[in-house]
Design a protein around this motif. Structure first.
Motif, PDB file in Angstrom:
ATOM      1  N   ASP A  18      63.594  27.069  53.517  1.00  0.00           N
ATOM      2  CA  ASP A  18      62.748  27.402  52.372  1.00  0.00           C
ATOM      3  C   ASP A  18      62.696  28.911  52.192  1.00  0.00           C
ATOM      4  O   ASP A  18      62.460  29.663  53.131  1.00  0.00           O
ATOM      5  N   GLU A  19      62.907  29.364  50.976  1.00  0.00           N
ATOM      6  CA  GLU A  19      62.934  30.806  50.714  1.00  0.00           C
ATOM      7  C   GLU A  19      61.581  31.455  50.965  1.00  0.00           C
ATOM      8  O   GLU A  19      61.493  32.564  51.484  1.00  0.00           O
ATOM      9  N   ASP A  20      60.502  30.753  50.609  1.00  0.00           N
ATOM     10  CA  ASP A  20      59.150  31.281  50.790  1.00  0.00           C
ATOM     11  C   ASP A  20      58.461  30.527  51.913  1.00  0.00           C
ATOM     12  O   ASP A  20      57.797  29.518  51.674  1.00  0.00           O
ATOM     13  N   LEU A  21      58.633  31.022  53.135  1.00  0.00           N
ATOM     14  CA  LEU A  21      58.086  30.324  54.305  1.00  0.00           C
ATOM     15  C   LEU A  21      56.566  30.276  54.277  1.00  0.00           C
ATOM     16  O   LEU A  21      55.954  29.317  54.767  1.00  0.00           O
ATOM     17  N   ARG A  22      55.938  31.282  53.694  1.00  0.00           N
ATOM     18  CA  ARG A  22      54.472  31.326  53.664  1.00  0.00           C
ATOM     19  C   ARG A  22      53.892  30.147  52.897  1.00  0.00           C
ATOM     20  O   ARG A  22      52.796  29.680  53.199  1.00  0.00           O
ATOM     21  N   PHE A  25      74.163  40.818  57.497  1.00  0.00           N
ATOM     22  CA  PHE A  25      74.975  40.093  56.513  1.00  0.00           C
ATOM     23  C   PHE A  25      74.628  38.608  56.419  1.00  0.00           C
ATOM     24  O   PHE A  25      75.438  37.808  55.941  1.00  0.00           O
ATOM     25  N   LEU A  26      73.463  38.228  56.878  1.00  0.00           N
ATOM     26  CA  LEU A  26      73.047  36.826  56.822  1.00  0.00           C
ATOM     27  C   LEU A  26      71.818  36.670  55.935  1.00  0.00           C
ATOM     28  O   LEU A  26      70.947  37.542  55.901  1.00  0.00           O
ATOM     29  N   GLN A  27      71.744  35.545  55.230  1.00  0.00           N
ATOM     30  CA  GLN A  27      70.535  35.207  54.496  1.00  0.00           C
ATOM     31  C   GLN A  27      69.437  34.885  55.503  1.00  0.00           C
ATOM     32  O   GLN A  27      69.713  34.344  56.585  1.00  0.00           O
ATOM     33  N   LYS A  28      68.185  35.186  55.147  1.00  0.00           N
ATOM     34  CA  LYS A  28      67.092  34.958  56.104  1.00  0.00           C
ATOM     35  C   LYS A  28      66.964  33.482  56.468  1.00  0.00           C
ATOM     36  O   LYS A  28      66.573  33.139  57.596  1.00  0.00           O
ATOM     37  N   ARG A  60      53.137  35.056  60.667  1.00  0.00           N
ATOM     38  CA  ARG A  60      52.581  33.887  61.352  1.00  0.00           C
ATOM     39  C   ARG A  60      53.395  32.602  61.152  1.00  0.00           C
ATOM     40  O   ARG A  60      53.625  31.865  62.126  1.00  0.00           O
ATOM     41  N   PRO A  61      53.853  32.279  59.930  1.00  0.00           N
ATOM     42  CA  PRO A  61      54.627  31.035  59.772  1.00  0.00           C
ATOM     43  C   PRO A  61      55.901  31.006  60.615  1.00  0.00           C
ATOM     44  O   PRO A  61      56.263  29.958  61.153  1.00  0.00           O
ATOM     45  N   THR A  62      56.569  32.152  60.762  1.00  0.00           N
ATOM     46  CA  THR A  62      57.780  32.207  61.575  1.00  0.00           C
ATOM     47  C   THR A  62      57.464  31.974  63.044  1.00  0.00           C
ATOM     48  O   THR A  62      58.178  31.236  63.736  1.00  0.00           O
TER      49      THR A  62
END
Length: 350
Positions: free
Chosen positions: A283-287, A49-52, A223-225
């Motif tokens: 940021d929604e797009d971590l890549r 139930f959480l946003q990424k 990889r970014p995470t």
């Protein structure tokens, strides 16, 4: 859970399950398994139930807060969260429905053996594990020199080459047949990280343990995470060193005016890195922030060295006593420098 309540609960867990054992972790290679389990049971690993973006911010904060007291323990949390990041990206129903809930609850803990993958795709290392297709899965052979956060009931993530054109990502339990572990506790620090050399002799991986059969596409996603979650290791250690400097600064303000770098400069530098880290997490797009994340990972490695060396200077003779927190942080900073991607690798990549 409200963020203020979360912070209180996390501090309670740290006070009860971590602080009393820090010297044992650092000096006797004590693995803080109960602490990790308590963090999981406190709900800090769940993504339900959480946003990424909220998940990332919370997990970065957990690593940061833990690293203020003990980077070894913070690193073991990073290992578990790195495995979780891989599981969350899998399209395998068994992993999503059966394994992931166990890892997010803290009932089962995990490590990650993806250092080889990160180095391989950066052109820095050959692939260490080979996979062969067999009925219902794959067999894995080869060896990994260092995998951390392993215990007899843990799992971990690996990367293996099937052929010249295909590489796979899998997970497996430590007690699987054909896997031999060799403990590694001869480091100057981080001996409580439960690190092992892993030797694979035709280890069978059923299809239900395969995270992805397309590693070439999977690794750029995760990889970014992995890199982002390493930054708070340095933030936490640096913050603890700055707080130590602040305590000593009050006692000898005149003499400390001559020491470089000055305390205010270190505080400002750390705040810039910290703000940037949480901006990436939101940021929604971590890549899309991959290069910036690596640069910040490089910045925190260098800054942590600068801060802990400054703490040694500001602290004077007491820093040189056996078992001092200041000396422990100095040793921890050198681990961050050599944690893959190392400063050398980051300089190459950036």
């Amino acid at each position: 859970m409200d963020k203020k309540i979360e912070n209180v609960v996390l501090n309670q867990i740290i006070n009860q399950h971590l602080k009393p054992y820090i010297k044992q972790i650092d000096e006797e290679a004590y693995y803080p398994k109960e602490f990790l389990s308590a963090v999981g049971k406190g709900g800090f690993f769940t993504s339900n139930f959480l946003q990424k973006e909220d998940v990332r911010c919370r997990e970065i904060y957990i690593i940061e807060e833990t690293a203020k007291y003990c980077m070894t323990s913070a690193f073991t949390i990073w290992c578990h969260l790195a495995a979780l990041a891989s599981f969350r990206l899998s399209n395998n129903p068994y992993i999503n429905n059966h394994l992931l809930p166990l890892f997010e609850s803290g009932d089962v803990l995990a490590g990650t053996g993806l250092s080889n993958a990160i180095k391989y795709y950066a052109g820095l290392e050959r692939i260490r594990l080979t996979a062969k297709r067999t009925d219902g899965g794959y067999t894995i052979s080869g060896s990994l020199p260092s995998v951390s956060n392993l215990d007899n009931d843990h799992w971990f993530v690996i990367f293996a080459s099937l052929n010249e054109n295909q590489r796979i990502i899998c997970t497996l339990p430590v007690n699987v047949e054909g896997l031999i572990l060799e403990s590694k506790t001869n480091y100057i620090g981080l001996n409580g990280s439960a690190t092992y050399a892993c030797f694979f002799n035709n280890v069978f991986i059923p299809d239900k343990w395969v995270i992805s059969e397309e590693a070439d596409e999977f690794i750029p996603k995760v990889r970014p995470t992995l890199a982002l979650y390493q930054i708070p290791l340095g933030i936490g250690v640096s913050q603890a060193a700055i707080e130590s400097i602040e305590k000593g600064h009050i006692k000898n303000k005149e003499g400390n005016k001559l020491i470089k770098p000055q305390l205010i400069d270190l505080i400002n530098k750390l705040q810039i890195v910290r703000n940037r880290t949480y901006e990436y997490a939101r940021d929604e797009d971590l890549r899309s922030k991959g290069k910036e994340i690596l640069l910040t990972r490089l910045d925190i490695a260098k800054l942590t060295l600068e801060v802990v060396h400054a703490e040694m200077l500001y602290s004077g003779g007491q820093a040189y006593l056996q078992g001092s927190d200041t000396f422990r942080r100095l040793r921890e900073s050198y681990f961050l420098v050599n944690l893959s991607p190392t400063i050398m690798q980051l300089e190459t990549l950036c």
